[in-house]
Design a protein around this motif. Structure first.
Motif, PDB file in Angstrom:
ATOM      1  N   LEU A  92      12.297   2.823   0.766  1.00  0.00           N
ATOM      2  CA  LEU A  92      10.950   2.281   0.874  1.00  0.00           C
ATOM      3  C   LEU A  92      10.780   0.975   0.115  1.00  0.00           C
ATOM      4  CD1 LEU A  92       8.763   5.506   0.644  1.00  0.00           C
ATOM      5  CD2 LEU A  92       9.431   4.230   2.669  1.00  0.00           C
ATOM      6  N   ALA A  93      11.694   0.689  -0.797  1.00  0.00           N
ATOM      7  CA  ALA A  93      11.541  -0.509  -1.615  1.00  0.00           C
ATOM      8  C   ALA A  93      12.554  -1.591  -1.268  1.00  0.00           C
ATOM      9  CB  ALA A  93      11.664  -0.148  -3.098  1.00  0.00           C
ATOM     10  N   ALA A 103       0.841  -1.201   0.000  1.00  0.00           N
ATOM     11  CA  ALA A 103       0.000   0.000   0.000  1.00  0.00           C
ATOM     12  C   ALA A 103       0.873   1.247   0.000  1.00  0.00           C
ATOM     13  CB  ALA A 103      -0.919   0.003   1.224  1.00  0.00           C
ATOM     14  N   LYS A 104       0.507   2.222  -0.833  1.00  0.00           N
ATOM     15  CA  LYS A 104       1.215   3.491  -0.872  1.00  0.00           C
ATOM     16  C   LYS A 104       0.763   4.348   0.300  1.00  0.00           C
ATOM     17  CE  LYS A 104       1.615   3.495  -5.929  1.00  0.00           C
ATOM     18  NZ  LYS A 104       1.302   4.241  -7.158  1.00  0.00           N
ATOM     19  N   PRO A 105       1.609   5.280   0.806  1.00  0.00           N
ATOM     20  CA  PRO A 105       2.931   5.653   0.284  1.00  0.00           C
ATOM     21  C   PRO A 105       4.069   4.934   0.997  1.00  0.00           C
ATOM     22  CG  PRO A 105       2.221   7.265   1.878  1.00  0.00           C
ATOM     23  CD  PRO A 105       1.148   6.215   1.846  1.00  0.00           C
ATOM     24  N   ASP A 106       3.815   3.862   1.722  1.00  0.00           N
ATOM     25  CA  ASP A 106       4.850   3.221   2.529  1.00  0.00           C
ATOM     26  C   ASP A 106       4.821   1.716   2.338  1.00  0.00           C
ATOM     27  OD1 ASP A 106       6.835   2.763   4.340  1.00  0.00           O
ATOM     28  OD2 ASP A 106       5.564   2.960   6.106  1.00  0.00           O
ATOM     29  N   ASP A 141      -1.613  10.104  13.018  1.00  0.00           N
ATOM     30  CA  ASP A 141      -0.183   9.889  13.233  1.00  0.00           C
ATOM     31  C   ASP A 141       0.510   9.269  12.028  1.00  0.00           C
ATOM     32  OD1 ASP A 141      -0.443  10.952  15.728  1.00  0.00           O
ATOM     33  OD2 ASP A 141      -0.549   9.033  16.781  1.00  0.00           O
ATOM     34  N   GLY A 142      -0.244   8.908  10.995  1.00  0.00           N
ATOM     35  CA  GLY A 142       0.373   8.435   9.761  1.00  0.00           C
ATOM     36  C   GLY A 142       0.386   6.936   9.581  1.00  0.00           C
ATOM     37  N   ILE A 143      -0.533   6.195  10.223  1.00  0.00           N
ATOM     38  CA  ILE A 143      -0.598   4.759  10.005  1.00  0.00           C
ATOM     39  C   ILE A 143      -1.037   4.474   8.572  1.00  0.00           C
ATOM     40  CG2 ILE A 143      -2.999   4.530  10.757  1.00  0.00           C
ATOM     41  CD1 ILE A 143      -2.242   1.904  12.077  1.00  0.00           C
ATOM     42  N   THR A 144      -0.560   3.381   7.993  1.00  0.00           N
ATOM     43  CA  THR A 144      -0.869   3.083   6.597  1.00  0.00           C
ATOM     44  C   THR A 144      -2.359   2.788   6.419  1.00  0.00           C
ATOM     45  OG1 THR A 144      -0.378   0.741   6.909  1.00  0.00           O
ATOM     46  CG2 THR A 144       1.438   2.159   6.250  1.00  0.00           C
ATOM     47  N   ASP A 145      -2.843   3.030   5.202  1.00  0.00           N
ATOM     48  CA  ASP A 145      -4.270   2.812   4.923  1.00  0.00           C
ATOM     49  C   ASP A 145      -4.661   1.348   5.084  1.00  0.00           C
ATOM     50  OD1 ASP A 145      -4.526   5.486   4.401  1.00  0.00           O
ATOM     51  OD2 ASP A 145      -4.292   5.279   2.222  1.00  0.00           O
ATOM     52  N   GLY A 146      -3.791   0.435   4.633  1.00  0.00           N
ATOM     53  CA  GLY A 146      -4.112  -0.986   4.764  1.00  0.00           C
ATOM     54  C   GLY A 146      -4.231  -1.420   6.220  1.00  0.00           C
TER      55      GLY A 146
END
Length: 383
Positions: free
Chosen positions: A87-88, A27-30, A221-226
């Motif tokens: 990130l990759a 999942a973007k952006p992380d 706080d920036g937790i990923t969407d997934g």
């Protein structure tokens, strides 16, 4: 093993730990790789997900706070990952490399847990990393739970509270089963058990609301969407389970049903009821006297109240049924509140999906504008 060592081992809430698998999250952006950490407590097991950077941060924190590095070395980054984008890096590693790192992380955690020196596994940082319950509450199912209104929500704290709420839901189901058995047996403690279940149900509703508000804090706080969607699904599942418990609490058996059926089978339907036989034996002297209950001094001091003292057995049953009816109405109101919370969670999920689409469209539009700006710069250079 000495007695002190055995006592310390049994009081430690963490019994074993393992890293059974890993998951590639794109999942973007992380985009990253999350390792599943399975933790066994004396009464239950649970799992959390941590990335490699969290393991590395814990290693440095333990070395700084405990005065010495942990008893095992943390598996290093793969050499090839230094030439890749940050990130990759983990995402582009092969399955064999990731599995080798998983085995090394599991060996690192188990070395901390099995070492004779308890300073690393007893540190607050290590327990926060594993989302372990506090000392003295290994089941993680305290009645009150953490004060969500005054605490700082983190991913590990949210996971620990979710596990505690799940344990409280299981405890509430056990309490409701005990209440049903007491009602069937016409036990005088059924009312107290029903009141205990009602209090626990109200507390569960409050704590599920705290979990939903904690997700909003984690989203900021920036937790990923997934990960946010996964945790939202966990909250919705808890809401559905508590709704079922609310229906179970409002549909208990009538008091004395089991005893009445047993008495009917024993009497065979043709004999005179025992109450009538007793009245015939007592005669007319007791005909005008109101029935009463005779309790000992200790029982009267602990069980009797101003409401129940002037009542006979039939009045007690009616009063108990009245209390149950009032609780049923309150439980229906709680069920309606749970439905509203579940609807709110579904709306939050829909809003998150919509925002993700909008961000994707914004990224696409930004790329188009960048392309047009490059074309415009080329034409300006020609001019």
């Amino acid at each position: 093993m000495s007695f002190a060592a055995a006592k310390a081992a049994t009081s430690d809430p963490i019994q074993s730990v393992s890293v059974p698998s890993y998951t590639r999250l794109t999942a973007k952006p992380d985009p990253h790789v999350a390792y599943t950490v399975a933790v066994s407590l004396p009464t239950r097991t649970y799992s959390i997900q941590q990335r490699y950077s969290a393991f590395a941060a814990l290693h440095h924190e333990l070395a700084a706070s405990c005065g010495a590095p942990p008893p095992a070395d943390l598996p290093p980054k793969h050499p090839g990952s230094w030439f890749l984008a940050p990130l990759a890096a983990a995402r582009d590693l092969t399955d064999a490399q990731l599995d080798e790192r998983r085995v090394g992380l599991e060996r690192w955690l188990r070395a901390i847990l099995a070492d004779r020196d308890p300073r690393w596994r007893s540190s607050r940082a290590f327990k926060d990393f594993l989302a372990a319950p506090p000392e003295g509450n290994p089941a993680g199912a305290g009645a009150g739970g953490p004060d969500a209104g005054s605490r700082d929500w983190t991913a590990t704290a949210w996971t620990a509270e979710h596990a505690a709420v799940e344990g409280s839901a299981r405890t509430l189901r056990t309490t409701l089963d005990r209440r049903d058995a007491q009602l069937l047996a016409s036990s005088s403690s059924a009312h107290a058990t029903a009141k205990e279940a009602k209090t626990a149900l109200v507390d569960l509703v409050r704590r599920i609301g705290d979990l939903a508000r904690g997700l909003q804090v984690l989203a900021k706080d920036g937790i990923t969407d997934g990960e946010l969607q996964r945790r939202s699904a966990l909250v919705q599942r808890l809401q559905g389970e508590v709704e079922e418990l609310g229906r179970k609490a409002g549909s208990g058996p009538r008091a004395g049903a089991g005893r009445a059926s047993a008495n009917g089978a024993a009497q065979g339907g043709g004999d005179e009821p025992p109450t009538a036989a007793r009245q015939a034996l007592l005669g007319e002297a007791s005909a005008g006297r109101a029935p009463a209950r005779v309790l000992g001094a200790a029982a009267a001091a602990s069980l009797e109240t101003p409401e129940t003292r002037p009542l006979d057995n039939g009045g007690i049953m009616q009063l108990q049924q009245q209390y149950m009816d009032e609780q049923d109405s309150k439980l229906e109101a709680l069920t309606a509140a749970l439905r509203r919370q579940r609807h709110l969670g579904e709306m939050i999920n829909a809003e998150l999906a919509l925002q993700e689409d909008v961000l994707d469209q914004l990224d696409a539009g930004t790329d188009r504008v960048k392309g047009k700006m490059k074309d415009a710069q080329k034409q300006m250079k020609r001019l």
